[in-house]
Design an enzyme around this catalytic site. Structure first.
Site, short mmCIF file in Angstrom:
data_model
loop_
_atom_site.label_atom_id
_atom_site.label_comp_id
_atom_site.label_asym_id
_atom_site.label_seq_id
_atom_site.Cartn_x
_atom_site.Cartn_y
_atom_site.Cartn_z
N CYS A 3 0.81 -1.22 0.00
CA CYS A 3 0.00 0.00 0.00
C CYS A 3 0.84 1.27 0.00
O CYS A 3 0.33 2.35 -0.32
CB CYS A 3 -0.92 0.01 1.21
SG CYS A 3 -1.98 -1.45 1.33
N CYS A 14 -14.39 -0.88 6.49
CA CYS A 14 -13.37 -1.40 5.59
C CYS A 14 -13.32 -0.54 4.32
O CYS A 14 -14.36 -0.11 3.82
CB CYS A 14 -13.67 -2.84 5.20
SG CYS A 14 -13.88 -3.98 6.60
N HIS A 33 -9.25 3.07 -2.01
CA HIS A 33 -7.89 2.58 -1.77
C HIS A 33 -7.39 1.76 -2.96
O HIS A 33 -7.28 0.54 -2.88
CB HIS A 33 -7.85 1.75 -0.49
CG HIS A 33 -6.50 1.27 -0.11
ND1 HIS A 33 -5.34 1.91 -0.45
CD2 HIS A 33 -6.13 0.17 0.62
CE1 HIS A 33 -4.30 1.25 0.02
NE2 HIS A 33 -4.75 0.18 0.68
#
Length: 378
Positions: free
Chosen positions: A82, A200, A322
């Protein structure tokens, strides 16, 4: 060799599930905006490109950039989970400081919707992967530990989601936004106990880009005061901390020292909140709260827009989205827009210093693949 590196331009695509768009189209959105923002030189002055991506095909960057005239220069592609995008940024800044480049393009890109259905598949070569434990489970273990220790409540976990989704209402590029109650967050579909769906981050497709170069006296250029990168040490029975805490703590301390500031001096933070517990642990590791007091920090309102030190005014990973390789660069873009006063309805009043933190990981036995902490502003 340059003593000060600045961000000259920033740009990003929209964040959403966009399987109908190619990676190149996402890249064009981000890079064209960043180049236009940086000034009249456009692509002509770019002499190096650093790219963060985890799942892009070989040649992803070259395939997209040659149509913009960015050819004949070093193009370096970096994978660091990430933290891929901010690792690319860290290396681009180092190249300019070392005199290996004068003006560099940093690009992060990912198209998650075509790569995975649901959560990222665990790596079968790791112990956790062999048992089928994906990252939601790893973060859920941290949340369970905090709950068992009495360091956080389920309502405080949910409040992170409430806060960040509400922040995203002011971000037209964000994938999701909205006004949820704590009860609605807790009642959303279970993912990995105690984490529910609204705790999430979503699967996302996007690109983001920044142009780096030497200080040139332009009012809209944003100085990079510090950037630090490290990979995690061994994570085993010798540590009392949850996964990622020590890594972020140590990298942040180095970044603060380089920048000559403490956490109390920052006006806003963009942090890695892939899951609600992630923001709570990270704010503790960054020094905004003592270990075990991150939940109370959320309750205090200090990290909400209008509070003294807003965290994730963009909506964060939970709401902006994300797309792994693009995430860190998108965080940098948000910091730039905030420090320029260009963030619109989500603007942090009087923002002068921003801290960006991106954490990547998942390899068995290591306290994170890598973390980057950057300090921007004057």
């Amino acid at each position: 060799m340059s003593e000060t590196v600045c961000i000259h331009g920033a740009g990003s695509s929209r964040f959403a599930k966009q399987p109908e768009r190619s990676l190149a189209e996402l890249v064009w959105d981000a890079v064209i905006e960043a180049l236009d923002d940086a000034g009249p030189d456009g692509a002509d002055g770019i002499d190096a490109v650093y790219v963060g991506t985890c799942f892009g095909a070989p040649g992803t960057a070259q395939r997209a950039l040659h149509t913009l005239g960015i050819v004949g220069v070093p193009i370096v592609t970096i994978e660091n989970a990430c933290a891929s995008g901010t690792t690319a940024f860290h290396e681009a800044r180092a190249a300019i400081l070392d005199g290996r480049a004068r003006r560099a393009l940093v690009l992060g890109v990912e198209q998650m919707s075509t790569a995975f259905a649901g959560a990222i598949h665990p790596e079968l070569g790791d112990a956790e992967g062999a048992s089928g434990m994906a990252l939601p489970s790893l973060y859920a273990m941290s949340a369970s530990r905090y709950l068992a220790n009495g360091w956080v409540t389920e309502r405080q976990l949910a409040q992170v989601s409430v806060k960040n989704h509400r922040h995203a209402e002011g971000n037209p590029r964000a994938q999701y936004s909205g006004r949820y109650t704590v009860e609605e967050v807790l009642a959303s579909r279970p993912i990995a106990d105690p984490l529910t769906l609204l705790q999430c981050c979503p699967t996302s497709d996007a690109a983001a880009a920044v142009v780096l170069g030497p200080a040139r006296g332009a009012a809209r250029d944003v100085p990079v005061r510090a950037s630090r990168l490290a990979s995690g040490g061994l994570w085993d029975h010798r540590t009392d901390h949850v996964w990622g805490f020590a890594l972020v703590r140590d990298v942040a301390a180095a970044a603060y020292e380089e920048a000559g500031i403490g956490p109390q001096d920052a006006d806003l933070f963009e942090v890695h909140d892939a899951f609600t517990i992630g923001e709570i642990v990270t704010t503790e590791a960054l020094g905004l709260a003592a270990e075990g007091e991150g939940g109370a920090l959320v309750d205090s309102g200090r990290t909400t827009l209008g509070g003294r030190q807003p965290v994730n005014p963009s909506g964060g990973l939970l709401s902006r989205g994300h797309p792994l390789g693009a995430t860190g660069v998108a965080q940098l873009c948000e910091a730039v827009w905030q420090l320029r006063g260009d963030a619109g309805a989500r603007q942090v009043d009087g923002a002068r210093i921003a801290v960006v933190e991106t954490m990547g990981g998942g390899v068995s036995g290591i306290d994170g693949n890598g973390a980057v902490v950057a300090v921007l502003g004057g």
